[in-house]
Enzyme design. Structure first.
Site, PDB file in Angstrom:
ATOM      1  CE  LYS A 111      -4.238  -2.035   1.658  1.00  0.00           C
ATOM      2  NZ  LYS A 111      -3.791  -3.461   1.741  1.00  0.00           N
TER       3      LYS A 111
HETATM    4  C1  PLP Z   1      -4.350  -4.495   0.915  1.00  0.00           C
HETATM    5  C2  PLP Z   1      -3.544  -5.728   0.750  1.00  0.00           C
HETATM    6  C3  PLP Z   1      -3.877  -6.717  -0.210  1.00  0.00           C
HETATM    7  C4  PLP Z   1      -5.098  -6.624  -1.090  1.00  0.00           C
HETATM    8  O1  PLP Z   1      -5.024  -5.603  -2.049  1.00  0.00           O
HETATM    9  P1  PLP Z   1      -6.351  -5.032  -2.739  1.00  0.00           P
HETATM   10  O2  PLP Z   1      -5.914  -3.880  -3.541  1.00  0.00           O
HETATM   11  O3  PLP Z   1      -7.261  -4.636  -1.604  1.00  0.00           O
HETATM   12  O4  PLP Z   1      -6.933  -6.135  -3.547  1.00  0.00           O
HETATM   13  C5  PLP Z   1      -3.036  -7.822  -0.332  1.00  0.00           C
HETATM   14  N1  PLP Z   1      -1.958  -7.969   0.452  1.00  0.00           N
HETATM   15  C6  PLP Z   1      -1.612  -7.062   1.398  1.00  0.00           C
HETATM   16  C7  PLP Z   1      -0.410  -7.311   2.238  1.00  0.00           C
HETATM   17  C8  PLP Z   1      -2.388  -5.916   1.575  1.00  0.00           C
HETATM   18  O5  PLP Z   1      -2.029  -5.010   2.519  1.00  0.00           O
END
Ligand code: PLP
Length: 462
Positions: A111
């Site tokens: 993120k």
């Molecule tokens: C948020 C997240 C995801 C999922 O991503 P999306 O964009 O919500 O599909 C997968 N792995 C981790 C470690 C995350 O923090």
């Protein structure tokens, strides 16, 4: 570039307006009115660019006149200076498996790629337009810290993040509360995550309060987040093919809110040769059920070892639905209304086949996730975090697919230890957290308590 709503209920807006708006005012999601098309010659030219330069090229057609190339390049430079790897999102191998590491940012999860950029973008847009932004959000752990790191120390921005007191992991709590910048406000509420979400929703629904205090969100529906994530699909393709536009690649994406995988779909729509997107979920499989059956239906949320993918509804899914419905906002609106009324929607068989031409969906169990961490470690010495392991497992019969690594394994030490008996070494960002100073207020889990705190903190703001 103008931006429209998936539900067709707003006049087109500029990139800056779309970024500041987040969610469209008609309840839909914002998308560019047309997707920029990248021709083969341009793609070849992009194939060996460093990440930061590539990011400018990919994003520039979307920002229109709102930022100059130089301004965008400056934002990109500053955003990815916080990453500890010189390539930002390096493509590595574990045995024969290609892995795109997205976790070298300040909170050790993918993120950061989007939120480091979004924080700088907000600051720049506010500086140009004047005005302020007060971000309010509730977190069950992961997004809160990435959002805080995205905006810490930024001018004209304050951030208020609610977490349930004593109910998130000590590491996750420390990642947030050790950020001591004046504009960061951690609030531990005496209640649950659901209480936090309810409070945030109530405050956002109080439109007068929301407008008066310039409240905004950083959730995964902001288009700028999707855009920043599209970059690494181009990057990985370039590293694998060296610009051979005759070669397409597949990606396996650990999926929760459909933000990351939608960025891959957007890259494909722009002309990137993407052969297939593997939609990997844990046992919370609303999306993989949709791809298999054409029915999108709410289920119960089950806690898993990959908690950042434990979701009930995938907030970005509506963006894909817009393209699946041939960019017809009235079709999207009626499907989403049905979803609101009945908790499920269905697309035709023909549409389902169209979905299946791009996406393969695999739901991975807890045992399979842990088993994948174990077998990859035994065979190669590489340690997968549980989210990444879901994606690797889902791609078991597609050895050429690039697997997106969404978190550093040290962030989910307990699951890793359960699988292989040892933990990964923590990156610098996760070291020494327990010894640092913290700042956090504790409040009751009521709307009144949170409103009062916001008013006290923000009084005197112009
Ligand atoms: C948020 C997240 C995801 C999922 O991503 P999306 O964009 O919500 O599909 C997968 N792995 C981790 C470690 C995350 O923090």
């Amino acid at each position: 570039m103008r931006y429209i709503s998936t539900r067709g209920g707003i006049d087109p807006v500029s990139f800056s307006e779309a970024v500041m708006m987040g969610l469209a005012t008609d309840g839909g999601l914002l998308l560019p009115a047309s997707v920029p098309q990248i021709d083969e010659r341009t793609l070849r030219g992009w194939a060996e660019l460093p990440f930061q330069q590539l990011a400018v090229e990919v994003m520039l057609p979307y920002v229109g006149d709102d930022l100059s190339r130089t301004e965008l390049a400056d934002l990109v430079q500053r955003s990815y200076a916080s990453f500890t790897h010189p390539e930002v999102t390096p493509l590595v191998t574990a045995g024969n498996r290609r892995i795109l590491e997205l976790f070298h940012g300040p909170t050790a999860a993918f993120k950061d790629v989007a939120l480091q950029f979004l924080g700088n973008l907000f600051e720049r847009l506010l500086e140009k337009q004047g005005g302020r932004l007060n971000i309010l959000g509730a977190t069950s752990g992961d997004t809160g810290s990435a959002a805080i790191y995205g905006v810490r120390g930024k001018e004209r921005i304050q951030i208020f993040i609610l977490h349930p007191l004593g109910r998130i992991s000590p590491i996750q709590e420390r990642q947030m509360t050790t950020v001591l910048d004046d504009n960061v406000h951690n609030i531990a509420i005496r209640g649950t995550f659901d209480d936090g979400q309810r409070i945030v929703k109530t405050l956002f629904n109080d439109l007068a309060f929301k407008a008066h205090y310039h409240l905004g969100a950083v959730n995964s529906i902001n288009f700028a987040r999707v855009l920043a994530q599209a970059v690494y699909y181009f990057y990985a393709w370039g590293r694998v093919t060296r610009g051979d536009t005759g070669r397409s690649v597949g990606f396996s994406v650990p999926t929760g809110n459909f933000g990351d995988i939608f960025a891959g779909y957007l890259a494909k729509c722009m002309g990137l040769p993407v052969e297939r997107l593997i939609l990997a979920t844990n046992r919370n499989d609303i999306l993989s059920r949709f791809v298999r059956t054409g029915v999108y239906q709410l289920g119960e949320v089950h806690p898993t070892v990959s908690p950042s993918m434990d979701i009930q509804v995938a907030s970005n899914f509506e963006r894909y639905l817009y393209y699946l419905m041939d960019q017809d906002p009235s079709a999207v609106r009626s499907l989403m209304e049905k979803m609101g009324r009945e908790g499920r929607l269905r697309v035709s068989d023909e549409k389902r086949q169209q979905v299946a031409r791009v996406f393969s969906a695999v739901a991975v169990s807890e045992d399979e996730t842990l088993e994948q961490i174990r077998s990859t470690y035994q065979a190669t010495g590489y340690i997968l975090d549980p989210h990444t392991a879901v994606g690797v497992r889902a791609a078991a019969d597609r050895p050429d697919a690039i697997c997106l690594a969404t978190a550093h394994p040290a962030k989910f030490g307990a699951a890793v230890r359960q699988a292989i008996g040892v933990e990964a070494e923590a990156p610098p960002s996760l070291q020494g957290l327990m010894d640092k100073d913290t700042r956090c207020v504790k409040l009751d889990a009521t709307e009144g308590a949170i409103m009062g705190f916001l008013q006290d903190t923000l009084q005197g703001q112009e």
